[in-house]
Design an enzyme around this catalytic site. Structure first.
Site, mmCIF file in Angstrom:
data_model
loop_
_atom_site.group_PDB
_atom_site.id
_atom_site.type_symbol
_atom_site.label_atom_id
_atom_site.label_comp_id
_atom_site.label_asym_id
_atom_site.label_seq_id
_atom_site.Cartn_x
_atom_site.Cartn_y
_atom_site.Cartn_z
ATOM 1 N N ASP A 276 2.118 1.178 -1.057
ATOM 2 C CA ASP A 276 2.986 1.457 -2.212
ATOM 3 C C ASP A 276 2.404 2.625 -3.010
ATOM 4 O O ASP A 276 1.349 2.487 -3.622
ATOM 5 C CB ASP A 276 3.069 0.196 -3.086
ATOM 6 C CG ASP A 276 4.016 0.355 -4.280
ATOM 7 O OD1 ASP A 276 4.495 1.476 -4.545
ATOM 8 O OD2 ASP A 276 4.273 -0.674 -4.947
ATOM 9 N N SER B 153 8.327 -4.918 -9.116
ATOM 10 C CA SER B 153 8.675 -3.588 -9.637
ATOM 11 C C SER B 153 9.066 -3.697 -11.113
ATOM 12 O O SER B 153 8.295 -4.248 -11.892
ATOM 13 C CB SER B 153 9.792 -2.993 -8.779
ATOM 14 O OG SER B 153 9.922 -1.617 -8.996
ATOM 15 N N HIS C 230 6.627 0.750 -1.390
ATOM 16 C CA HIS C 230 7.013 -0.050 -2.545
ATOM 17 C C HIS C 230 8.038 -1.126 -2.180
ATOM 18 O O HIS C 230 8.007 -2.232 -2.713
ATOM 19 C CB HIS C 230 7.569 0.869 -3.627
ATOM 20 C CG HIS C 230 7.974 0.150 -4.867
ATOM 21 N ND1 HIS C 230 7.056 -0.483 -5.673
ATOM 22 C CD2 HIS C 230 9.181 -0.053 -5.441
ATOM 23 C CE1 HIS C 230 7.693 -1.041 -6.698
ATOM 24 N NE2 HIS C 230 8.969 -0.798 -6.577
#
EC number: 2.3.1.31
Lengths: 373, 373
Positions: free
Chosen positions: B317, B151, B350
């Site tokens: 995601d 991320s 995610h």
């Protein structure tokens, strides 16, 4: 608030008697504000009911009394348009719980000058539809030629088909769902928490101070608004483009156009919408689960129906994606209903049904024409 | 705030000199809090830098000093795990702008006992990485065996590869992107507006009152949290299941499990995170656009690189979907870099990279092993 006719409403009635709500309480003195376009024919067979989405209103094809903007569905409704007032008597009423003239949390409790605020009962989509049915009784309309709705309007159309099957010849369900998903509920919950976190919300008692929780409501609107648009649509329209400045500000002003756009959406929304109504109407959609009302089997909602159905989804809608429409279509098929289904390609996400969508307009027009055969 | 060592930090340095920021200002007296696992070998060739995501911290594999919970990546880092402290010297530092010991808006301005608050300069991902490079200088680490991040950590890993190509032998980028999209920015903007709408935010000056804008920060967290999970994951985990009550309350309590879960996420978050840091760190990610820093062409960011790259995405995601990883991979290919790419199947959206993901662990392990040949 609503009672003072500040909106310059054209049409407005007080429903006779009381309404028994799904939540167990009774509402009396319900006011319903509505608009009509076109005239009812002699045998009252040309009526079309338009069910509005979450934060829209009865001004589907007429200028909004607060914003002055054209009706939210004026692309769909109008002379020479798919739903033509020269042929149909088109009715759109403000849903129960809203704030544009129909009874909701900002309305005075009967016989008082005190708004309901959070004393307003939690309502359901079915309660909204029951109030609409009473309006039709008052207007002398036994059966609708069609009930048509997008998004939350589609939920109402589904409820019409299920609760009053003999009163709807045709049903058009656009960009909608038969039940709110966990993700749908999650986004609404964020919005409600944003409103309730605003100290100006005051447990819902902000009407007297005339100082409503606009900051919280604006944040709620911003979060919801993202779900109405597609990622690709946002990228095409805004991308990472900056505001008038050519450089990043290295501050917290709206540098990106998307930021400015969202802030604008929030600010505009609070001018025309009541925060408590937002709580109640989002709650009604979260509670919506048509299968649950029928023993857990969606097909049961449509058993024996003689209505014709048209179900339309958009390929870029991630709020109520095509898979949700398919669930409805499968249930209708299982119930032996006449149903046509169309997934339309459009880059504008959930909001496609409100925007320029020629194939949507053609589909609705064709479906209504098909009824004449 | 941070300066009082209330977090019981194990490791903490003040960087010598000043740091020139992308925004044009200079920061002096920067403190960096970090954790290490394992020992640096004699030639300092076994160091791995872990870059943390948005609201995580240096406690990647050790208990969190506030929550007491295990490190946020303790599935990935540990004895016998893919990143093994028996073999590697693993370093994780709290990013510049954060609130767990590194300098950020809650830190005192140098020579004062006044927090920066909104006087803290807006920083970029590259600024965070520059501070990390200075930490490595201090630790005597010239070159990293690997820099690894998911991320926002992946953004830092990309910046490392671009800004310090000679200092990273291997780069692992997980569930990340080379630039924030309009939708990404939109969600962050909702969060920032939620914080700034909270009257307790007080233009950022809430430290003295010890009465921070927790309501706004909780709403920001709730909105963001939805983006960390997949729709199908939410449906599988929560669906429309009700809380302990078997019936809907017809009120505004958390009826649905998903509501209760989200509220809990908001409440827990504000205990461990500073609202102003949330503003600054989300701003840094929104500003992130690696191509823009290199004349609009992402491949230019990697010209001449000798690093090996591993790019990993998750099919569920929707925050940083696989398409974003492909953009990175194409640019790396265009730059002639050695890159392996893997889209992993995982229902958890995610957040998959933080959860139980055996194939992620295998992939990272295999990639690190590959370097030994």
């Amino acid at each position: 608030m609503n009672n003072d006719r500040r909106f310059g409403l054209k049409r407005h009635i007080t429903l006779p008697g009381e309404l028994a709500l799904d939540g167990g309480s009774l509402l009396t003195g319900i006011e319903i504000a509505y608009e009509t376009y076109g005239h009812l024919n002699a045998d009252a067979s040309n009526a079309i009911l338009i069910c509005h989405p979450l934060t829209a209103d009865q001004f589907a094809a007429s200028d909004h009394p607060i914003t002055g903007k054209p009706g939210w569905w004026s692309r769909m409704i109008g002379k020479g348009k798919p739903i033509d007032p020269e042929r149909y008597c088109i009715i759109c009423s403000n849903v129960l719980g809203s704030c544009l003239g129909s009874t909701g949390p900002s309305s005075f409790m009967p016989g008082t000058e005190t708004p309901y605020a959070m004393n307003f009962p939690v309502i359901t989509i079915r309660d909204m539809v029951r109030a609409q049915a009473k309006l039709l009784d008052y207007l002398g309309i036994r059966q609708l030629k069609a009930v048509i709705g997008g998004s939350m309007g589609g939920m109402q159309a589904l409820e019409w088909a299920s609760t009053y099957p003999d009163r709807v010849k045709s049903v058009v369900i656009i960009a909608s769902t038969a039940r709110h998903s966990a993700q749908n509920i999650a986004f609404h919950e964020v919005g409600r928490q944003a409103i309730m976190a605003d100290p100006k919300w005051r447990q819902g008692n902000y009407y007297e101070e005339k100082d409503p929780p606009v900051a919280g409501l604006a944040v709620a609107r911003m979060a919801a608004h993202i779900t109405y648009l597609s990622e690709s649509g946002l990228t095409a329209r805004f991308g990472r483009r900056l505001q008038s400045r050519q450089e990043k500000s290295f501050g917290f002003d709206a540098d990106f156009q998307i930021e400015s756009y969202l802030r604008h959406q929030g600010i505009r929304f609070v001018e025309r919408f009541d925060a408590n109504s937002y709580l109640y109407i989002t709650r009604a959609t979260d509670y919506f689960d048509l299968a649950e009302e029928h023993g857990g089997k969606l097909a049961n909602a449509f058993r024996g129906t003689k209505s014709r159905f048209c179900v339309i989804s958009f390929d870029s809608d991630w709020l109520y994606p095509t898979s949700e429409s398919r669930v409805i279509v499968h249930a209708l098929n299982a119930a032996g209903a006449a149903v046509s289904f169309m997934e339309l390609s459009n880059p504008n996400g959930h909001d496609s049904f409100l925007l320029d969508a020629p194939d949507l307009h053609r589909t609705v027009h064709g479906f209504l024409e098909g009824d004449r055969a």
